[in-house]
Design a protein around this motif. Structure first.
Motif, PDB file in Angstrom:
ATOM      1  N   LEU A   1      35.463  41.596  44.356  1.00 51.21           N
ATOM      2  CA  LEU A   1      35.996  42.941  44.572  1.00 51.21           C
ATOM      3  C   LEU A   1      37.352  42.865  45.274  1.00 51.21           C
ATOM      4  O   LEU A   1      38.304  43.558  44.897  1.00 51.21           O
ATOM      5  N   SER A   2      37.439  42.005  46.279  1.00 49.42           N
ATOM      6  CA  SER A   2      38.675  41.866  47.044  1.00 49.42           C
ATOM      7  C   SER A   2      39.825  41.399  46.173  1.00 49.42           C
ATOM      8  O   SER A   2      40.940  41.939  46.243  1.00 49.42           O
TER       9      SER A   2
ATOM     10  N   ILE B   1      40.046  51.473  50.508  1.00 54.05           N
ATOM     11  CA  ILE B   1      39.424  50.255  50.006  1.00 54.05           C
ATOM     12  C   ILE B   1      40.204  49.019  50.457  1.00 54.05           C
ATOM     13  O   ILE B   1      39.631  48.037  50.948  1.00 54.05           O
TER      14      ILE B   1
ATOM     15  N   VAL C   1      41.065  44.170  43.770  1.00 49.60           N
ATOM     16  CA  VAL C   1      41.859  45.205  44.450  1.00 49.60           C
ATOM     17  C   VAL C   1      43.237  44.674  44.832  1.00 49.60           C
ATOM     18  O   VAL C   1      44.273  45.295  44.532  1.00 49.60           O
TER      19      VAL C   1
ATOM     20  N   ALA D   1      30.326  38.411  45.631  1.00 50.42           N
ATOM     21  CA  ALA D   1      30.605  39.756  45.109  1.00 50.42           C
ATOM     22  C   ALA D   1      31.751  40.408  45.881  1.00 50.42           C
ATOM     23  O   ALA D   1      32.652  41.021  45.293  1.00 50.42           O
TER      24      ALA D   1
END
Length: 404
Positions: free
Chosen positions: A49-50, A382, A53, A45
């Protein structure tokens, strides 16, 4: 623009997703589920997400500035010493990362063929490398790549279908996703490998360039974002499905994953006795298509960073391509455990990732280059958290390697 129209615009993001759904991802995700069950789903997960972004940063840079990441970095620093160090670090990270990936790609394809034919990976590895070189040298690899990606897609659908049919414990899945823990033993290496096989440094460079071929003008930023997010989420679901099927079928049985035949066991609930053949062909497709494209990607990224002509017929371009391929061929012929070599390649990439990510985050705050499209506070927070975590994990891996 409705959903159907948006889906028709899918392009560079799908290329990024296809790049990380290769033999490295299949192998690493299978070993993760087999060894630790659902415990490390959080690492998948985080990886997804990484990559969302960082690839959004990369796509935005390309569309707004009209430059690739390598070109942007070359122009970012006026001090010649700092510029040299920056380019050296980036080219080193991309070159080593692409070469490590290439070893895993060739070995993955070789594992698939070895499962079907009984001939050793040490024989098939160099054969795959030489065929990939021949295809790249002529430039006529698009049709072959499409066919092989189709085989990978079929295998991926099988994983998702198997995960649904098995009906694993949702409580364990939720705990694995949202209650991060790090099991003893090779848990840290697998976390780094999962990150390294998903967030691929050279993809950051490729994405910034490829979006320029698809879209021009900042009015297309939303289309590029949808392309990036949708494609990567689909790729992430496939990775999660592989971990889940492996955890549900293999974990706790005492079985050690040593080859493609072992990994194919997780598809038996849906494919029965055909699982081994289906998995082997899909793994070969994933390996061969990546073996043909990873050197090309590494060469494009390196050429951009060094200011060379990005042309397949250029001598310098071909030299980078050839070096990456040769390293992959030599690595595949060494006779080492293919599964362990593939996981090691992903771990190396995970350690090198922070170098590219730091430079990308730095460039995304250049107001002269990006104007109103520079990172805002939330994006920097983030992005900074992602970069910090990858740096910490990389340092921990280095300490583990040199400390014991």
């Amino acid at each position: 623009m409705n959903l159907i129209e948006r889906l028709k615009q899918i392009g560079p993001g799908a290329m990024v997703a296809a790049a990380f759904i290769g033999p490295g991802t299949v192998t690493t995700a299978t070993v993760t589920g087999a060894d630790h069950g659902f415990v490390l789903l959080w690492a998948v997960a985080f990886s997804i997400l990484s990559v969302i972004v960082l690839q959004e940063f990369s796509a935005r840079l390309g569309i707004v500035s009209g430059e690739g990441l390598g070109e942007a970095l070359r122009k970012e620093f006026s001090n010649p010493i700092i510029k040299f160090i920056a380019v050296f670090l980036v080219v080193g990270a991309i070159g080593v990362g692409a070469a490590a990936f290439e070893t895993g790609n060739i070995l993955g394809g070789a594992m698939g063929l070895a499962t079907i034919t009984g001939v050793s990976e040490q024989i098939w590895g160099p054969v795959i490398g030489l065929i990939a070189l021949a295809i790249l040298w002529t430039g006529k690899y698009e049709l072959v790549e499409k066919v092989l990606i189709g085989l990978v897609a079929l295998m991926s659908v099988s994983f998702v279908a198997t995960a649904l049919i098995l009906r694993p414990d949702m409580g364990e899945i939720m705990a694995g996703l949202f209650a991060p823990s790090l099991p003893e033993g090779e848990g840290l290496t697998l976390v780094i490998a999962l990150i390294g096989t998903t967030v691929v440094p050279y993809n950051l460079f490729l994405h910034a360039s490829s979006v320029q071929d698809k879209w021009q003008g900042t009015e297309n930023l939303n289309a590029a974002r949808f392309d990036t997010i949708f494609s990567i989420i689909v790729g992430g679901i496939i990775t999660l499905a592989i971990v889940i099927t492996s955890a549900a079928v293999i974990h706790g049985t005492g079985m050690e994953v040593a080859d493609a035949g072992d990994m194919a066991v997780q598809l038996e609930p849906t494919l029965g006795r055909w699982a081994k053949w289906f998995f082997a062909i899909g793994l070969f497709g994933a390996g061969f298509s990546s073996a043909a494209t990873a050197p090309l990607a590494g060469a494009y990224a390196t050429a951009g960073a060094l200011g060379w002509k990005r042309d397949l017929k250029s001598t310098k371009f071909r030299a980078v391509l050839l070096i990456i391929l040769l390293i992959g061929v030599i690595g595949s012929a060494m006779g080492a455990d293919p599964v362990q070599l593939i996981i090691f390649a992903q771990a190396v990439n995970g350690i090198l990732l922070p170098i590219s990510a730091v430079f990308l985050l730095y460039v995304m705050n250049n107001t002269e280059k990006l104007g109103e499209y520079t990172n805002g506070t939330f994006a920097n927070i983030i992005g900074g958290i992602i970069v910090a975590i990858t740096i910490i994990i990389g340092i921990m891996e280095l300490m583990a390697v040199f400390g014991g």
